[in-house]
Design an enzyme around this catalytic site. Sequence first.
Site, short mmCIF file in Angstrom:
data_model
loop_
_atom_site.label_atom_id
_atom_site.label_comp_id
_atom_site.label_asym_id
_atom_site.label_seq_id
_atom_site.Cartn_x
_atom_site.Cartn_y
_atom_site.Cartn_z
N HIS A 1 0.59 -1.23 0.03
CA HIS A 1 -0.14 -0.04 0.34
C HIS A 1 0.85 1.24 -0.06
O HIS A 1 0.38 2.31 -0.19
CB HIS A 1 -0.61 -0.10 1.21
CG HIS A 1 -2.16 -1.01 1.21
ND1 HIS A 1 -3.14 -0.68 0.90
CD2 HIS A 1 -2.13 -2.25 1.14
CE1 HIS A 1 -3.99 -1.69 0.73
NE2 HIS A 1 -3.25 -2.83 0.99
N ASP B 1 3.17 9.64 -0.34
CA ASP B 1 1.99 8.87 -0.16
C ASP B 1 1.85 7.78 -1.22
O ASP B 1 2.03 8.07 -2.31
CB ASP B 1 0.65 9.57 0.02
CG ASP B 1 -0.27 9.45 1.23
OD1 ASP B 1 -0.31 8.07 1.43
OD2 ASP B 1 -0.61 10.14 1.73
C1 GDG Z 1 -1.98 3.77 3.59
C2 GDG Z 1 -1.20 4.36 2.63
C3 GDG Z 1 -2.99 4.47 0.95
C4 GDG Z 1 -8.89 8.89 8.53
N1 GDG Z 1 -9.17 9.51 9.51
C5 GDG Z 1 -10.40 9.15 10.10
C6 GDG Z 1 -10.80 8.16 8.77
N2 GDG Z 1 -9.91 8.10 8.04
C7 GDG Z 1 -9.76 7.12 7.02
C8 GDG Z 1 -10.05 7.94 5.73
C9 GDG Z 1 -9.25 7.05 4.74
C10 GDG Z 1 -8.12 6.44 5.50
O1 GDG Z 1 -8.62 6.67 6.74
C11 GDG Z 1 -6.76 6.97 5.54
O2 GDG Z 1 -6.38 6.43 4.43
P1 GDG Z 1 -5.02 7.26 3.62
O3 GDG Z 1 -5.04 6.74 2.13
O4 GDG Z 1 -5.23 8.68 3.60
O5 GDG Z 1 -3.80 7.02 4.54
P2 GDG Z 1 -3.08 5.79 5.33
O6 GDG Z 1 -3.80 5.58 6.54
O7 GDG Z 1 -1.47 6.06 5.34
O8 GDG Z 1 -3.27 4.35 4.39
C12 GDG Z 1 -1.83 5.38 1.62
C13 GDG Z 1 -3.83 3.56 1.76
O9 GDG Z 1 -2.96 2.72 2.69
C14 GDG Z 1 -4.47 2.39 0.99
O10 GDG Z 1 -3.93 1.81 0.26
O11 GDG Z 1 -3.90 5.12 0.08
O12 GDG Z 1 -0.99 5.74 0.63
O13 GDG Z 1 -0.14 5.20 3.31
O14 GDG Z 1 -10.17 6.02 4.00
O15 GDG Z 1 -11.23 8.29 5.36
N3 GDG Z 1 -12.13 7.68 8.81
C15 GDG Z 1 -12.97 7.99 9.97
N4 GDG Z 1 -12.65 8.80 10.79
C16 GDG Z 1 -11.50 9.55 10.94
O16 GDG Z 1 -11.17 10.08 11.87
N5 GDG Z 1 -14.15 7.48 9.87
#
Ligand code: GDG
Length: 507
Positions: free
Chosen positions: A170, A383
């Site tokens: 990821h 990212d």
């Molecule tokens: C890794 C990779 C890749 C966040 N805060 C809350 C919340 N979230 C949810 C978001 C989103 C997810 O968490 C975060 O996803 P990201 O993609 O931004 O980042 P990582 O956690 O670093 O994930 C990344 C991912 O894996 C998937 O392959 O995109 O690059 O680093 O879905 O909405 N959701 C809720 N409350 C929060 O406070 N409900």
Amino acid sequence: MEQTCTRRPSLSDFLVVANRLPVTRGGAGQEETAWRRSPGGLVSALEPVLRRARGAWVGWAGCSDQQVAPFTLDGMRMHPVSLSARDVAGYYEGFANATVWPLFHDAIVSPTLIRDWWQRYVEVNTRFAEATALAAAPGATVWVHDYQLLLVPAMLRTLRPDVSIGFFLHIPFPPTELFMQLPWWPDLLRGMLGADLVGFQLARDADNFRRTADMRGLATAPPGSGGGGHVHMGGRAVRVDAFPVAADGAVLASLARSDAVRRRARQMRAELGDPRTVILSVDRLDYTKGVPQRLDALDKLYAQRRLDVDRHVTVQIVTPSRERIPQYRELRKQVETRVGRINGAHGRLGQPAVRYLHRSVDRDEMAAFLVAADLMLVTPLRDGMNLVAKEYAACHPDGDGALVLSEFAGAAAELDAAYLVNPYDTDQLARMISTALDDAPDDRRRRMSTLHEQVLRRDVHTWAREYLSALGATRTDAHRRTVVGGDRPRPRAAAGAPTAGDLWREQ
Ligand code: GDG
């Protein structure tokens, strides 16, 4: 939530293996033993897929020094892998999050190299592989996820040569020179190459991986030969390709249209003083997400009066993350110092410039924030993809809103209708925020409509289907190569065992 305990769970045809189970224990008003869904990128991406495929999940339950029996939750079988406090310190907080994570994100923070951590990582990966080997039915399909489990594919292949193994990373895969800084890089490479299909977010990551395999003298074939590149390893051809992860677009879009979420979004704007513009960022509190750099750009804009607190309110939500790791504690201090400085310099009594929340919010509240925001800032320094950017686009079906997106987020490769920016350049970031705010409404609308259509066209289900179909095809290919190339035949899947492609098609 329906939860049942099974002492001897049946074997599964489809298993997801990831560091964490998609659940956490307890919660407000719930019994200590009740499990609930936990937030996070991986969970957001996989949970709907797994439910549809009625499979099993192998992962850590999140509590150290406790044995948790397998259980079923909402139709998903859970196989908890237990970790001791020392495992958590060495494998998870150590090697995974203080060695691999920073190194794979361009070494934004210097990776720490500690041999004991590595040994712990090997031990825990072995445990995951063994738990999976016990839970998988003959000829099962196993999908291993992410940087915490880089060794599992090869370990599992040794234990269970009959299963079909997919691996998906990821986070970015670094350039060869960076990867080779790890003393154990050949082991990690061999570990990943235990899979039949190694998937990455972007073609760039897959290219970095192939180049690294070249360094090891493993023959690689260019992309395009048979639908993607291959790396030849131990008489097997491992397919290497890109499968950019996607958001649960339709679900978010309908949530965003719901009366409850729209009402909550209006209420949020009222609570913020009904400003002309709500600027929003939501990040896991991680140094890869570029939060301090973004706050510096906003500081500049408030200082230059291009933003003012009456008309522009910024909301920064940071979800607590990896709080026992020193760099993360340091980052929190940096962020909170900046928020205090900006509000001290530019806010007024009862009217701060930046509203700062250090907590996670539930899914509906998150959707309401995304709907309420006129401008979304997603500006990571690095990212793998970034789902928040895609989720924001999903929540804006009518062309309202604007997205400022870092060139260093994997999402930028697809979402090029966003206002793309280099987050290291504070001046450029400030200028781009102004541009997005001042752009002609028609242009902004055109950009947002394009983004919305993109994220709805290719959602998390498409992503899983693409990946699992490709994994299913490797089984057919492997059989053909065995016959043509004369390699030692792999034990075949048990008669009737569904391939990854079948599992998907059955839904
Ligand atoms: C890794 C990779 C890749 C966040 N805060 C809350 C919340 N979230 C949810 C978001 C989103 C997810 O968490 C975060 O996803 P990201 O993609 O931004 O980042 P990582 O956690 O670093 O994930 C990344 C991912 O894996 C998937 O392959 O995109 O690059 O680093 O879905 O909405 N959701 C809720 N409350 C929060 O406070 N409900």
